[in-house]
Write an enzyme that holds these catalytic residues in place. Sequence first.
Site, PDB file in Angstrom:
ATOM      1  N   HIS A  15     -23.451  50.687  -7.649  1.00 30.90           N
ATOM      2  CA  HIS A  15     -24.126  51.166  -8.861  1.00 30.90           C
ATOM      3  C   HIS A  15     -22.849  51.018  -9.833  1.00 30.90           C
ATOM      4  O   HIS A  15     -22.974  51.435 -11.217  1.00 30.90           O
ATOM      5  CB  HIS A  15     -24.844  52.356  -9.013  1.00 30.90           C
ATOM      6  N   ALA A  17     -20.299  49.061 -12.225  1.00 30.94           N
ATOM      7  CA  ALA A  17     -20.037  47.757 -13.012  1.00 30.94           C
ATOM      8  C   ALA A  17     -18.855  47.439 -12.924  1.00 30.94           C
ATOM      9  O   ALA A  17     -18.540  46.099 -12.815  1.00 30.94           O
ATOM     10  CB  ALA A  17     -20.376  48.153 -14.435  1.00 30.94           C
ATOM     11  N   LYS A  19     -16.960  47.809 -10.006  1.00 31.09           N
ATOM     12  CA  LYS A  19     -16.693  47.034  -8.658  1.00 31.09           C
ATOM     13  C   LYS A  19     -17.608  45.675  -8.412  1.00 31.09           C
ATOM     14  O   LYS A  19     -17.105  44.664  -7.943  1.00 31.09           O
ATOM     15  CB  LYS A  19     -17.321  47.959  -7.446  1.00 31.09           C
ATOM     16  N   ASP A  75     -16.793  49.614   2.243  1.00 33.74           N
ATOM     17  CA  ASP A  75     -16.510  51.256   2.332  1.00 33.74           C
ATOM     18  C   ASP A  75     -15.025  51.276   2.749  1.00 33.74           C
ATOM     19  O   ASP A  75     -14.311  50.574   3.298  1.00 33.74           O
ATOM     20  CB  ASP A  75     -17.202  52.039   3.563  1.00 33.74           C
ATOM     21  N   PHE A 166      -5.393  54.375  -9.100  1.00 30.92           N
ATOM     22  CA  PHE A 166      -6.308  55.242  -9.049  1.00 30.92           C
ATOM     23  C   PHE A 166      -6.599  55.944  -7.609  1.00 30.92           C
ATOM     24  O   PHE A 166      -6.088  55.525  -7.126  1.00 30.92           O
ATOM     25  CB  PHE A 166      -7.768  54.727  -9.639  1.00 30.92           C
ATOM     26  N   ARG A 195      -8.246  46.038   0.608  1.00 33.73           N
ATOM     27  CA  ARG A 195      -9.360  44.919   0.076  1.00 33.73           C
ATOM     28  C   ARG A 195      -8.909  43.466   0.100  1.00 33.73           C
ATOM     29  O   ARG A 195      -9.996  42.774   0.359  1.00 33.73           O
ATOM     30  CB  ARG A 195      -9.919  45.426  -1.478  1.00 33.73           C
TER      31      ARG A 195
END
Length: 209
Positions: A15, A17, A19, A75, A166, A195
């Site tokens: 949910h 935006a 990502k 995740d 972050f 990632r």
Amino acid sequence: MTRKLGGGSLVIATHNAGKLKEIGALLDPYGVKCLSAGSLGLPEPAETGKSFAENALIKARAAAEASGLAALADDSGLSVDALDGRPGVYTADWAERQWFEGNPGRDWYMAMGKVEGMLQQIGPDADRSAAFHCVLALAWPDGEYAVYEGKCAGSLTWPPRGTLGFGYDPVFIPAGHDETFAEIGPEAKHAISHRADAFAKLVADQFGG
């Protein structure tokens, strides 16, 4: 053999935006149109897994079943060797403010301080080895799935350094570097991140590149 995505629509089980934009940009060269679970009005499932892979699959399967389309979820989190892999799947939870700590939301400085405090309790010789993990899970409505695991090893420093990242980025120094993730900038970070590692494996498997 893992089923191949090909082109078409893919639901990103988020949910967020930001990502959606990040993942969409990575998959755009392969003709994949990304839609967010949020834009489709899909509920967010409870992340009850005990591992990154379990939680990623929970999210991907829920989005695939609800939308009737292939879905991708991720995740990720930080594991600290001296803390037996914690915070692990509770990486974000460690930043959650309690009701007596002010407005709802996440306080990442508090989370970094919690990790550091636990290392300090161990003593000056505490092992500061750590790693960021990212698991990407692809799921199809018929139940087929694929999982891709990425990792970036490094060590923890204190106090936090840098303003470009972050989460726990200001205290994480990737292996082979002298700067924290929050000091090296997003482009350099993306080249070596957990990632990026997971996405490289997904792309190689799904698109042969």
